[in-house]
Motif scaffolding. Structure first.
Motif, PDB file in Angstrom:
ATOM      1  N   ILE A 101       0.889  -1.165   0.000  1.00 22.55           N
ATOM      2  CA  ILE A 101       0.000   0.000   0.000  1.00 22.55           C
ATOM      3  C   ILE A 101       0.925   1.213   0.000  1.00 22.55           C
ATOM      4  O   ILE A 101       1.300   1.710   1.072  1.00 22.55           O
ATOM      5  CB  ILE A 101      -0.896  -0.009   1.257  1.00 22.55           C
ATOM      6  N   PHE A 148      -6.594  -2.780  -0.242  1.00 21.55           N
ATOM      7  CA  PHE A 148      -5.668  -2.626  -1.361  1.00 21.55           C
ATOM      8  C   PHE A 148      -5.361  -1.153  -1.606  1.00 21.55           C
ATOM      9  O   PHE A 148      -6.067  -0.265  -1.092  1.00 21.55           O
ATOM     10  CB  PHE A 148      -6.202  -3.311  -2.622  1.00 21.55           C
ATOM     11  N   SER A 149      -4.332  -0.898  -2.376  1.00 27.41           N
ATOM     12  CA  SER A 149      -3.868   0.467  -2.605  1.00 27.41           C
ATOM     13  C   SER A 149      -4.949   1.309  -3.277  1.00 27.41           C
ATOM     14  O   SER A 149      -5.637   0.827  -4.176  1.00 27.41           O
ATOM     15  CB  SER A 149      -2.605   0.440  -3.467  1.00 27.41           C
ATOM     16  N   LYS A 150      -5.066   2.556  -2.860  1.00 30.13           N
ATOM     17  CA  LYS A 150      -6.017   3.520  -3.423  1.00 30.13           C
ATOM     18  C   LYS A 150      -7.460   3.044  -3.292  1.00 30.13           C
ATOM     19  O   LYS A 150      -8.328   3.457  -4.060  1.00 30.13           O
ATOM     20  CB  LYS A 150      -5.754   3.766  -4.922  1.00 30.13           C
ATOM     21  N   GLN A 151      -7.737   2.164  -2.354  1.00 31.62           N
ATOM     22  CA  GLN A 151      -9.077   1.577  -2.246  1.00 31.62           C
ATOM     23  C   GLN A 151     -10.183   2.629  -2.155  1.00 31.62           C
ATOM     24  O   GLN A 151     -11.168   2.545  -2.900  1.00 31.62           O
ATOM     25  CB  GLN A 151      -9.138   0.619  -1.047  1.00 31.62           C
ATOM     26  N   GLU A 183       0.721   4.251  -0.286  1.00 30.31           N
ATOM     27  CA  GLU A 183       0.336   5.462   0.425  1.00 30.31           C
ATOM     28  C   GLU A 183       0.423   5.295   1.941  1.00 30.31           C
ATOM     29  O   GLU A 183       0.176   6.254   2.682  1.00 30.31           O
ATOM     30  CB  GLU A 183      -1.095   5.870   0.032  1.00 30.31           C
ATOM     31  N   VAL A 222      -0.520   7.865  -6.580  1.00 25.45           N
ATOM     32  CA  VAL A 222       0.028   7.646  -5.248  1.00 25.45           C
ATOM     33  C   VAL A 222       1.540   7.628  -5.413  1.00 25.45           C
ATOM     34  O   VAL A 222       2.050   7.157  -6.425  1.00 25.45           O
ATOM     35  CB  VAL A 222      -0.476   6.312  -4.637  1.00 25.45           C
TER      36      VAL A 222
END
Ligand SMILES: Cc1cc2nc3c(=O)[nH]c(=O)nc-3n(C[C@H](O)[C@H](O)[C@H](O)COP(=O)(O)OP(=O)(O)OC[C@H]3O[C@@H](n4cnc5c(N)ncnc54)[C@H](O)[C@@H]3O)c2cc1C
Lengths: 241, 420
Positions: A142, B222-225, A144, B372
């Motif tokens: 992740i 998960f990323s940028k969810q 970020e 991101v």
């Protein structure tokens, strides 16, 4: 004219002395000693808080996934009104917000339900935070996610780096520095700053000013210097024989 | 022919006379061999050749004469890019003095410092760079293997697989179901599967608006969810269903023969099934013996040098380095640090402290781009994230459009930086 003199000195440094004198840019620092943090957690926190894959809310909310989380946002946990308000106002748990909270919970969130007096020792807090960070999102997965280390060099805009310092003003300002840093460049417990390359000096001072480098005295000294004053000091110390 | 240990040793002896020469400046030119002409490898080869100005002999090996970027391959699926725009040849690198060989590297003999190619060629090296990307973990998704990839494509190495998946989406029956089996961590491009979902939804919304999209995910996050979920709600309302591990998304079996996915014991028929399995470093890294039990290759955070061998560097997806996501941006950033370190060792050139960065853009719908990013610095233990940023939910359309346009600039810039 002055610039030329500085450049000449720098060229001289580059020719022979630079590698010995130029302080290596500081690499990033781990948040703290996570192993020690695990012990601290066990002793001081685990009566009320759980952390780990299977952690549940107990007296306090589960601390898995704490970093990057909005305050008062764990489902099914009854927060104090004070904490709920801080969360609604946007308080998010990061290194910067957790550190003062753990130091003195009531100073940050006056009505918090956490009955904990606080942890005074900054190194112990760093250790605890390093341990807590291990149970939050991993940046590899992740991107970020909150950082896992402390940056030690500041991002400086080219305009700040390009400020031409006035060495005479620098000489005037330097008396404060020379109480501790010896003018002749000798290094006894306190490092020499005589003949530091201008850019390294400027980066280091801004790193203290922004509290990225940890030394409290230097943070205080650099904290009150303006960008021009830092440039002036850099110009002065670079040319000092 | 399979290569066994004895074979390597014999080959090593044959070229032994040459290899005995130590790496000293002023003697025979130092040799760098790079395996993998993708984001990491091609960048590294290019920077070493460019900055050493002929002092280092650089050979770049890739299995294919044309590299198809995974980055922006989702945009091709969504109809925003032509397939050809993803393809890059190696002519400019060859023109810049790099010896480019299109063949598969099949073995590395670390003692003799040679690389063996499928065609039989044996290449000596002073420093070896491995940037082979990923391979899929056997048995990661029960019922799926590479043999099933024509029926249930992964499309996670760009090329014919990507074309196949796009075709399947376009030919899906009205009201049909597109299923994705999302990968477990860590895998290349954390937002990649979800950008793909967005692009598939974009196509289906126009051609097949009653179709459904099902994501079966072993990860609980998960990323940028929040950004994806906001976008799916806004642009593709009701089309996308995400099933996390709490509801069986983690233990999915697939049946390619009957086009079924089995979730919590219940078989469900689907029309397209995109299986993105668990991943490990490209096989040559394991063959070279530089990977550990995780399947990835541990590297020193300040240089990207393999922990297992001081003459080998591992870049990009294959490396276990700490906090950097597996992305083309990361691989490119790591490659420059590695190129500097390798040149330093071989030619005595100056080596500056390592700094790394990454930004990943994703497209959610037309002109709705998000990003991101983070900056990274080495600590003694790992490459650590020291700062990060992400697009916010609720951003206005102008900013989202600007973000998308930025990504177009990034693609043009990075491909020029990789391939010359
Ligand atoms: C759908 C998708 C979307 C993505 N989007 C983005 C994005 O927007 N931004 C971003 O930064 N990243 C993105 N990525 C990730 C990015 O593609 C990878 O992280 C990146 O390509 C990794 O670079 P690499 O050098 O490690 O491997 P690769 O680029 O995969 O290169 C490896 C090369 O090595 C060759 N090779 C492997 N083994 C051998 C061998 N034994 N002999 C010879 N050749 C060999 C392969 O042919 C290949 O060309 C995306 C990935 C996917 C799947």
């Amino acid at each position: 004219m002055r610039r030329a003199a500085i450049l000449a000195t720098l060229a001289g440094l580059a020719a022979g002395l630079a590698p010995a004198l130029a302080p290596a840019p500081a690499p990033a620092e781990a948040i703290g000693d996570a192993e020690r943090g695990a012990t601290l957690f066990q002793r001081q926190c685990s009566a009320c808080h759980q952390i780990g894959a299977q952690a549940q809310n107990r007296v306090g909310p589960r601390l898995t996934g704490l970093f990057g989380r909005r305050a008062a946002s764990v489902p099914d946990y009854a927060y104090s009104r004070s904490m709920a308000r801080m969360g609604a106002d946007g308080l998010t748990w990061t290194l910067e917000t957790l550190d003062p909270y753990i130091e003195n919970p009531k100073a940050l969130v006056s009505g918090t339900r956490m009955a904990y007096r606080g942890m005074a020792d900054p190194e112990a807090r760093a250790a605890l935070l390093a341990f807590l960070r291990e149970w939050s999102d991993k940046p590899q997965n992740i991107p970020e996610a909150e950082p896992t280390a402390r940056k030690t060099d500041p991002d400086l805009s080219p305009t700040v780096l390009a400020i031409e310092g006035d060495p005479e003003y620098g000489e005037y300002l330097s008396s404060e520095c020379q109480t501790c840093h010896q003018r002749d460049g000798s290094d006894q417990g306190i490092p020499s700053i005589t003949q530091w390359p201008v850019e390294d000096f400027v980066i280091a001072m801004h790193a203290y000013k922004q509290k990225l480098r940890p030394h409290p005295v230097m943070q205080m000294m650099a904290g009150r210097l303006t960008e021009e004053e830092i440039a002036a000091l850099a110009a002065y110390f670079a040319t000092l024989d | 022919m399979t290569l066994n240990r004895r074979h390597f040793i014999a080959t090593g002896l044959a070229t032994g006379a040459f290899l005995a020469a130590p790496t000293v400046w002023g003697q025979a030119k130092a040799k760098v061999v790079v395996i993998g002409g993708g984001a990491g490898g091609a960048t590294c080869a290019r920077y070493i050749a460019k900055d050493s100005e002929g002092a280092v002999e650089v050979t770049l090996i890739d299995a294919n004469p044309i590299y198809t970027t995974c980055f922006f391959s989702n945009l091709y699926i969504g109809g925003f890019r032509e397939f050809e725009s993803l393809q890059h040849g190696y002519d400019k690198l060859a023109g810049a003095g790099i010896t480019v060989i299109n063949d598969m590297a099949t073995a590395v003999d670390r003692a003799a410092r040679t690389v063996t190619l499928a065609g039989g060629q044996v290449l000596p090296y002073d420093r070896l760079v491995l940037s082979p990307g990923i391979d899929f973990k056997d048995g990661s998704v029960p019922g799926w293997s590479l043999d099933a990839a024509e029926i249930m494509p992964h499309a996670y190495k760009a090329g014919p697989q990507t074309q196949l998946l796009k075709k399947m989406v376009e030919e899906m029956p009205q009201g049909g179901t597109f299923a994705m089996v999302a990968p477990p961590n860590p895998y290349r491009c954390p937002p990649g599967p979800y950008e793909r979902i967005s692009m598939v939804a974009h196509v289906l919304k126009a051609t097949n608006p009653t179709a459904k999209i099902l994501i079966l995910d072993p990860k609980d996050k998960f990323s940028k969810q929040p950004l994806f979920e906001e976008g799916w709600g806004k642009h593709y309302d009701g089309m996308v269903e995400w099933v996390g591990p709490d509801f069986g998304g983690g233990a999915v079996e697939v049946r390619p023969d009957t086009m079924e996915v089995v979730v919590e014991g219940e078989a469900q028929k689907v029309d397209v099934c995109n299986v993105i399995p668990g991943q490990v470093a490209g096989k040559i890294a394991a063959l070279a013996g530089v990977t550990d039990d995780s399947g990835w290759a541990p590297v020193h955070p300040d240089s990207m040098k393999a922990k297992a061998d001081e003459n080998i560097w591992v870049l990009g997806d294959a490396a276990a380095q700490g906090d950097m996501p597996k992305s083309a941006f990361s691989a490119n950033s790591q490659a420059k640090v590695a190129a500097m370190a390798i040149r330093g060792e071989l030619t005595g050139s100056k080596v500056f402290p390592a700094k790394y960065t990454n930004t990943c853009w994703s497209l959610i719908d037309t002109d709705d781009g998000v990003k991101v990013g983070a900056s990274y610095e080495p600590t003694p233990e790992k490459i650590a994230s020291v700062d990060s940023f992400i697009s916010a939910t609720g951003e206005d359309a102008a900013l989202r459009k600007a973000t998308y346009e930025e990504s177009l600039g990034w693609y043009a810039g990075i491909t020029a930086d990789i391939f010359g």
